[in-house]
Design a protein around this motif. Structure first.
Motif, PDB file in Angstrom:
ATOM      1  N   ALA A  11       0.849  -1.208   0.000  1.00  0.00           N
ATOM      2  CA  ALA A  11       0.000   0.000   0.000  1.00  0.00           C
ATOM      3  C   ALA A  11       0.882   1.254   0.000  1.00  0.00           C
ATOM      4  CB  ALA A  11      -0.930  -0.009   1.210  1.00  0.00           C
ATOM      5  N   ALA A  12       1.910   1.259   0.841  1.00  0.00           N
ATOM      6  CA  ALA A  12       2.781   2.438   0.938  1.00  0.00           C
ATOM      7  C   ALA A  12       3.549   2.642  -0.365  1.00  0.00           C
ATOM      8  CB  ALA A  12       3.751   2.258   2.111  1.00  0.00           C
ATOM      9  N   ASP A  13       4.029   1.551  -0.966  1.00  0.00           N
ATOM     10  CA  ASP A  13       4.798   1.642  -2.208  1.00  0.00           C
ATOM     11  C   ASP A  13       3.912   2.187  -3.339  1.00  0.00           C
ATOM     12  OD1 ASP A  13       7.517   0.973  -3.211  1.00  0.00           O
ATOM     13  OD2 ASP A  13       6.363  -0.170  -4.688  1.00  0.00           O
ATOM     14  N   THR A  14       2.675   1.699  -3.404  1.00  0.00           N
ATOM     15  CA  THR A  14       1.748   2.137  -4.453  1.00  0.00           C
ATOM     16  C   THR A  14       1.411   3.616  -4.285  1.00  0.00           C
ATOM     17  OG1 THR A  14       0.820  -0.097  -4.390  1.00  0.00           O
ATOM     18  CG2 THR A  14      -0.443   1.550  -5.592  1.00  0.00           C
TER      19      THR A  14
ATOM     20  N   GLU B  54      -6.043  -3.115   4.484  1.00  0.00           N
ATOM     21  CA  GLU B  54      -6.995  -4.094   5.023  1.00  0.00           C
ATOM     22  C   GLU B  54      -7.919  -4.642   3.932  1.00  0.00           C
ATOM     23  OE1 GLU B  54      -6.922  -5.147   8.029  1.00  0.00           O
ATOM     24  OE2 GLU B  54      -5.664  -3.638   9.010  1.00  0.00           O
ATOM     25  N   THR B  55      -8.288  -3.772   2.982  1.00  0.00           N
ATOM     26  CA  THR B  55      -9.341  -4.160   2.024  1.00  0.00           C
ATOM     27  C   THR B  55      -8.914  -4.147   0.561  1.00  0.00           C
ATOM     28  OG1 THR B  55     -10.006  -1.839   1.973  1.00  0.00           O
ATOM     29  CG2 THR B  55     -11.221  -3.303   3.489  1.00  0.00           C
ATOM     30  N   ASP B  56      -7.823  -3.459   0.252  1.00  0.00           N
ATOM     31  CA  ASP B  56      -7.521  -3.179  -1.162  1.00  0.00           C
ATOM     32  C   ASP B  56      -6.326  -3.967  -1.709  1.00  0.00           C
ATOM     33  OD1 ASP B  56      -9.439  -1.299  -0.633  1.00  0.00           O
ATOM     34  OD2 ASP B  56      -8.155   0.452  -0.877  1.00  0.00           O
TER      35      ASP B  56
ATOM     36  N   LEU C 105     -13.297  -5.269  -6.403  1.00  0.00           N
ATOM     37  CA  LEU C 105     -12.482  -6.025  -7.357  1.00  0.00           C
ATOM     38  C   LEU C 105     -11.511  -6.961  -6.626  1.00  0.00           C
ATOM     39  CD1 LEU C 105     -11.692  -3.346 -10.113  1.00  0.00           C
ATOM     40  CD2 LEU C 105     -13.589  -4.967  -9.976  1.00  0.00           C
ATOM     41  N   ILE C 106     -11.010  -6.513  -5.471  1.00  0.00           N
ATOM     42  CA  ILE C 106     -10.122  -7.375  -4.690  1.00  0.00           C
ATOM     43  C   ILE C 106     -10.906  -8.592  -4.176  1.00  0.00           C
ATOM     44  CG2 ILE C 106      -8.891  -7.473  -2.456  1.00  0.00           C
ATOM     45  CD1 ILE C 106      -7.236  -6.353  -4.815  1.00  0.00           C
ATOM     46  N   THR C 107     -12.180  -8.387  -3.881  1.00  0.00           N
ATOM     47  CA  THR C 107     -13.022  -9.524  -3.464  1.00  0.00           C
ATOM     48  C   THR C 107     -13.092 -10.566  -4.583  1.00  0.00           C
ATOM     49  OG1 THR C 107     -14.301  -8.062  -2.064  1.00  0.00           O
ATOM     50  CG2 THR C 107     -15.341 -10.158  -2.637  1.00  0.00           C
ATOM     51  N   ALA C 108     -13.188 -10.083  -5.824  1.00  0.00           N
ATOM     52  CA  ALA C 108     -13.233 -11.012  -6.968  1.00  0.00           C
ATOM     53  C   ALA C 108     -11.953 -11.846  -7.022  1.00  0.00           C
ATOM     54  CB  ALA C 108     -13.413 -10.238  -8.269  1.00  0.00           C
ATOM     55  N   VAL C 109     -10.818 -11.204  -6.798  1.00  0.00           N
ATOM     56  CA  VAL C 109      -9.535 -11.927  -6.821  1.00  0.00           C
ATOM     57  C   VAL C 109      -9.471 -12.876  -5.620  1.00  0.00           C
ATOM     58  CG1 VAL C 109      -7.011 -11.708  -6.800  1.00  0.00           C
ATOM     59  CG2 VAL C 109      -8.398  -9.949  -7.915  1.00  0.00           C
ATOM     60  N   PHE C 110      -9.855 -12.365  -4.465  1.00  0.00           N
ATOM     61  CA  PHE C 110      -9.704 -13.148  -3.231  1.00  0.00           C
ATOM     62  C   PHE C 110     -10.565 -14.410  -3.247  1.00  0.00           C
ATOM     63  CE2 PHE C 110     -10.785 -14.313   1.114  1.00  0.00           C
ATOM     64  CZ  PHE C 110      -9.509 -14.562   1.597  1.00  0.00           C
ATOM     65  N   ARG C 111     -11.801 -14.279  -3.751  1.00  0.00           N
ATOM     66  CA  ARG C 111     -12.696 -15.451  -3.760  1.00  0.00           C
ATOM     67  C   ARG C 111     -12.066 -16.613  -4.530  1.00  0.00           C
ATOM     68  NH1 ARG C 111     -18.532 -13.236  -3.433  1.00  0.00           N
ATOM     69  NH2 ARG C 111     -18.236 -12.164  -1.445  1.00  0.00           N
TER      70      ARG C 111
END
Ligand SMILES: Cc1ncc(COP(=O)(O)O)c(C=O)c1O
Length: 391
Positions: free
Chosen positions: A74-77, A88-90, A251-257
């Motif tokens: 997150a920090a790098d991005t 936490e979510t992204d 969109l992260i939920t799509a990847v995570f599932r």
């Protein structure tokens, strides 16, 4: 006997990388085929992995990755692209960018829906779309400038289009998408309500005055962009397979599932080491040093290819050079790469493998320059023989 292979994998042969590596080994060729560094990984990254194992970071990482790594990503991005990311979510940590791409496509695309791919295409994208039951639609970039024909791209967007996959900096052509191109692509995604999956594994390998720009940072694109990257190229640890996807929660939920049932999680100590790598890279000037070293390798290989009578397209980023070989009289890129490996002793990749019409890549060869100086020097030496051995 019955063919036990499922329909979805019957069309997949062994990859061209395996074929060329076997040929290179059999002929003791300098292998400029496969895209992995042959030099040592940085000590501070290796030490961090050793320390994590010694400290017993040895059990399952959380499904979305160790928090410290998600925070570092997150920090790098945020620092590099100015994109705010909630760790936490992204963010989801995957087994290499390859898994992130696969999980993204599987999590986003329904059977029959279309995915726009821009070729030459990295070799895992088409199988990912096919395994999701999706339909790939191709835009072909043409040398020497590899510009996006925006009208041709616009034609590919239909009501069935679910996603577009981009790769910048690009393997194999070394293209770094310009802000103008990204803005036009963003406009199409916005107009057609399409998700962009952007593979940025070479984000830190950009040359001359080119600038890597993240599509997610363009106005309106954050909610509809998944940005994928990994540790492998930037820190010369391709064997670690630590990758990630960054994007909005939905969109992260799509990847995570999908990810939770493919691998659930990757190697915990390597995730810890990846966090250390990202946390310390700026302060120890790692990225700047890396860029400088790769720029020198690129310049060396481009010159060596020119001296051998090839016509390289100078890459703006990543660590490959595509070269025009169409004037040399070979039947196609495979014939040229076989000859180069067996007779000259340098292995390259025939890029027809990156196109859905093999003929589009038949007049070129791809050379990797993620190799140590003596190896590149030996390749240059051997390549000189090419000009002298007329076909
Ligand atoms: C464009 C591109 N994407 C993804 C990958 C694979 O990344 P990883 O090793 O992190 O799975 C590669 C490796 O060559 C690549 O060139």
């Amino acid at each position: 006997m019955t063919n036990h292979l499922a329909q979805r994998v019957r069309g997949f042969g062994t990859t061209i990388f395996q074929e060329m590596t076997e040929l290179a080994n059999a002929h003791n060729a300098v292998n400029l085929g496969q895209g992995f560094p042959d030099f040592a990984a940085p000590d501070f990254v290796k030490a961090a992995a050793q320390a994590a194992i010694a400290a017993d970071v040895n059990q399952y990482a959380p499904g979305n990755g160790r928090l410290r790594l998600r925070q570092a990503i997150a920090a790098d991005t945020q620092r590099r692209a100015g994109i705010p990311v909630n760790p936490e979510t992204d963010v989801v940590v995957t087994v290499g960018a390859t898994e992130a791409i696969f999980a993204a496509i599987l999590g986003l695309v329904n059977p029959g829906e279309e995915v726009i791919l821009i070729e030459p295409v990295y070799d895992s994208y088409v199988p990912a779309v096919i395994m999701a039951g999706g339909v790939p639609r191709f835009l072909t970039l043409r040398p020497p400038h590899w510009k996006v024909d925006i009208d041709a791209l616009a034609q590919l967007f239909t009501p069935q289009t679910r996603a577009i996959v981009l790769n910048t900096p690009h393997n194999p052509i070394g293209k770094v998408y310009s802000r103008n191109e990204l803005q036009m692509i963003a406009e199409l995604c916005y107009r057609h309500d399409v998700v962009a999956v952007v593979d940025e594994v070479y984000e830190y390998l950009v040359y001359d005055d080119n600038e890597h720009i993240s599509l997610a940072g363009l106005p309106g694109m954050r909610p509809r962009t998944l940005t994928i990257s990994s540790l492998g190229k930037t820190f010369s640890v391709t064997g670690w397979k630590v990758g990630w996807a960054v994007g909005p929660r939905e969109l992260i939920t799509a990847v995570f599932r999908t990810h939770q049932f493919i691998t659930y999680s990757g190697a915990a100590p390597l995730q810890e080491a990846a966090a250390v790598a990202l946390e310390t890279a700026v302060a120890n000037t790692y990225y700047a040093d890396l860029q400088k070293a790769y720029q020198a390798r690129r310049d060396f290989l481009v010159e060596a290819l020119q001296a051998a009578g090839l016509r390289p397209f100078v890459p703006q980023g990543a660590y490959f050079v595509m070269a025009d070989i169409s004037h040399l009289g070979f039947a196609d890129d495979r014939a040229f790469c076989r000859y180069l490996t067996t007779e000259i002793g340098v292995a390259a990749i025939p890029p027809s493998a990156f196109y859905h019409h093999a003929a589009d890549g038949a007049g070129m060869a791809r050379f990797a320059f993620c190799k140590s100086d003596p190896v590149l020097a030996e390749a240059a030496q051997r390549l000189r023989r090419l000009g002298k051995t007329a076909v």
